[in-house]
Design an enzyme around this catalytic site. Structure first.
Site, PDB file in Angstrom:
ATOM      1  N   LEU A  20       0.814  -1.209   0.000  1.00 15.73           N
ATOM      2  CA  LEU A  20       0.000   0.000   0.000  1.00 15.73           C
ATOM      3  C   LEU A  20       0.851   1.263   0.000  1.00 15.73           C
ATOM      4  O   LEU A  20       0.559   2.219  -0.703  1.00 15.73           O
ATOM      5  CB  LEU A  20      -0.931   0.000   1.211  1.00 15.73           C
ATOM      6  CG  LEU A  20      -2.187  -0.875   1.102  1.00 15.73           C
ATOM      7  CD1 LEU A  20      -2.797  -1.102   2.487  1.00 15.73           C
ATOM      8  CD2 LEU A  20      -3.218  -0.246   0.178  1.00 15.73           C
ATOM      9  N   ASP A  39      11.692   3.094   3.928  1.00 14.60           N
ATOM     10  CA  ASP A  39      11.598   1.669   4.245  1.00 14.60           C
ATOM     11  C   ASP A  39      12.780   1.321   5.134  1.00 14.60           C
ATOM     12  O   ASP A  39      13.748   2.085   5.222  1.00 14.60           O
ATOM     13  CB  ASP A  39      11.617   0.824   2.969  1.00 14.60           C
ATOM     14  CG  ASP A  39      11.021  -0.565   3.194  1.00 14.60           C
ATOM     15  OD1 ASP A  39       9.808  -0.731   2.972  1.00 14.60           O
ATOM     16  OD2 ASP A  39      11.770  -1.479   3.603  1.00 14.60           O
ATOM     17  N   ASN A  92       2.236   5.523   6.788  1.00 12.67           N
ATOM     18  CA  ASN A  92       1.828   4.165   6.427  1.00 12.67           C
ATOM     19  C   ASN A  92       2.621   3.074   7.132  1.00 12.67           C
ATOM     20  O   ASN A  92       2.172   1.930   7.187  1.00 12.67           O
ATOM     21  CB  ASN A  92       1.959   3.991   4.910  1.00 12.67           C
ATOM     22  CG  ASN A  92       1.634   2.590   4.465  1.00 12.67           C
ATOM     23  OD1 ASN A  92       0.481   2.172   4.467  1.00 12.67           O
ATOM     24  ND2 ASN A  92       2.665   1.818   4.103  1.00 12.67           N
ATOM     25  N   TYR A 158      -2.330  -3.976  17.457  1.00  9.24           N
ATOM     26  CA  TYR A 158      -2.622  -3.302  16.190  1.00  9.24           C
ATOM     27  C   TYR A 158      -3.926  -2.506  16.269  1.00  9.24           C
ATOM     28  O   TYR A 158      -3.986  -1.342  15.853  1.00  9.24           O
ATOM     29  CB  TYR A 158      -2.697  -4.350  15.088  1.00  9.24           C
ATOM     30  CG  TYR A 158      -2.991  -3.833  13.708  1.00  9.24           C
ATOM     31  CD1 TYR A 158      -2.022  -3.156  12.971  1.00  9.24           C
ATOM     32  CD2 TYR A 158      -4.232  -4.043  13.113  1.00  9.24           C
ATOM     33  CE1 TYR A 158      -2.283  -2.698  11.690  1.00  9.24           C
ATOM     34  CE2 TYR A 158      -4.501  -3.592  11.828  1.00  9.24           C
ATOM     35  CZ  TYR A 158      -3.523  -2.922  11.127  1.00  9.24           C
ATOM     36  OH  TYR A 158      -3.789  -2.471   9.858  1.00  9.24           O
ATOM     37  N   LYS A 162      -4.348   1.563  15.910  1.00  9.94           N
ATOM     38  CA  LYS A 162      -5.165   2.171  14.853  1.00  9.94           C
ATOM     39  C   LYS A 162      -6.329   2.972  15.429  1.00  9.94           C
ATOM     40  O   LYS A 162      -6.737   3.989  14.852  1.00  9.94           O
ATOM     41  CB  LYS A 162      -5.674   1.087  13.902  1.00  9.94           C
ATOM     42  CG  LYS A 162      -4.574   0.430  13.074  1.00  9.94           C
ATOM     43  CD  LYS A 162      -3.781   1.435  12.255  1.00  9.94           C
ATOM     44  CE  LYS A 162      -2.848   0.765  11.262  1.00  9.94           C
ATOM     45  NZ  LYS A 162      -2.041   1.734  10.497  1.00  9.94           N
ATOM     46  N   THR A 192      -3.228  -7.526   0.138  1.00  9.54           N
ATOM     47  CA  THR A 192      -1.859  -7.310   0.582  1.00  9.54           C
ATOM     48  C   THR A 192      -1.314  -8.603   1.163  1.00  9.54           C
ATOM     49  O   THR A 192      -2.018  -9.612   1.256  1.00  9.54           O
ATOM     50  CB  THR A 192      -1.800  -6.216   1.659  1.00  9.54           C
ATOM     51  OG1 THR A 192      -2.527  -6.674   2.823  1.00  9.54           O
ATOM     52  CG2 THR A 192      -2.410  -4.911   1.162  1.00  9.54           C
TER      53      THR A 192
END
Length: 305
Positions: A20, A39, A92, A158, A162, A192
């Site tokens: 993504l 990255d 991201n 997670y 979020k 993904t």
């Protein structure tokens, strides 16, 4: 149809070497923005930059794990050094350490919170400082998840991160409004490396990678598609066309785009002088407890065989 022109703007996209994040970086570059690709793997980051340049865009790589204030400063400074400014931040970067509550270690929890939640905070703070100094506004585009809106089995860390990102979106939209900096969260759903581990999706993703289109019941009914489908939202939110959009959580996937509601009270009851435990037990079933809310991401609806 409004033209989405990001010429002259500079963006940082964290975790954009693949998946993504790479789709977001490509979409921004395709509409004229210069992009700092981030990255933890140098080879992956450089390959991403090359792919953007081969498509006619402009990009550089900054290899650093997101989380610390130092990493955030490096990303912002790289944009300023290379492109002279920073206009767009897309947060991201993320990792997964899925386990049920009683098996999740401190290390599992801390690693995900550091990358997702603290990384969003540190990068957004550094970007906001720079954007306010520039005095020309900007866009913070935070990446949420359905897990943060509804919870998800095995994803304590997670889902918590979020959900926190959704709360920060609303808070920062108020704090940065006077500086003309918009803050929104996107809630993507796409094929993904994570979703292909879900058995129900796996055969469709495999077929898609073999050249077959995803069926309509996925693209429309489930709002499930490719990373590129989700990426369309990023240039829009970074553009002048979305200058009046802030503090929102926007879902996108496949052929579907949707606005998530903010939490709100749905039922209320009152007792003169306040409540006692017994009075709550008596009133609960026919008042506030009459419409309890569901939890978890709804299971996908597949056609009957």
């Amino acid at each position: 149809m409004p033209s989405i022109d990001l010429s002259g703007k500079a963006a940082v996209v964290t975790g954009s070497g693949r998946g993504l994040g790479l789709a977001y970086a490509h979409a921004l570059a395709a509409h004229g923005a210069s992009v700092v690709v981030n990255d933890v793997d140098e080879a992956v980051a450089e390959a991403a930059v090359k792919s953007i340049e081969e498509a006619g865009g402009r990009a550089v790589a900054e290899v650093v794990p997101v989380g610390s204030s130092e990493a955030a400063e490096r990303l912002v400074n790289r944009a300023v050094e290379e492109f002279g400014r920073l206009d767009v931040l897309v947060t991201n970067a993320g990792i997964l350490r899925d386990k049920v509550l009683w098996k999740m270690t401190d290390e599992d929890f801390d690693a995900v919170i550091t990358t997702h939640l603290k990384g969003t905070f540190t990068c957004a703070r550094a970007a906001a400082v720079r954007m306010r100094e520039q005095g020309e506004g900007g866009s913070l585009i935070l990446v949420g998840s359905p897990a943060g809106q509804r919870g998800n089995f095995g994803q304590t860390n997670y889902a918590a991160a979020k959900a926190g990102i959704a709360a920060m979106t609303r808070t920062w939209s108020m704090e940065l409004g006077r500086a003309n900096i918009t803050v929104n969260a996107i809630v993507p759903v796409a094929a993904t490396a994570m979703t292909e581990t879900i058995p129900a999706f796996a055969p469709y993703i495999e077929a898609m990678r073999g050249g077959e289109p995803l069926p309509d019941f996925l693209r429309k009914g489930e709002g499930f598609g490719t990373p590129e489908d989700c990426a369309a939202l990023v240039p829009f939110l970074a553009s002048e066309a979305a200058r009046g959009v802030t503090g929102q959580c926007v879902g996108i996937g496949g052929d579907k785009v949707a606005l998530w509601s903010h939490p709100q009270e749905i039922r209320a009851a009152y007792a003169d002088g306040g409540w006692t435990p017994g009075a709550l037990a008596d009133a609960w079933p026919t008042s506030v407890g009459a419409e309890l809310q569901s939890v978890g991401i709804p299971a996908p609806k597949f056609p009957e065989a």
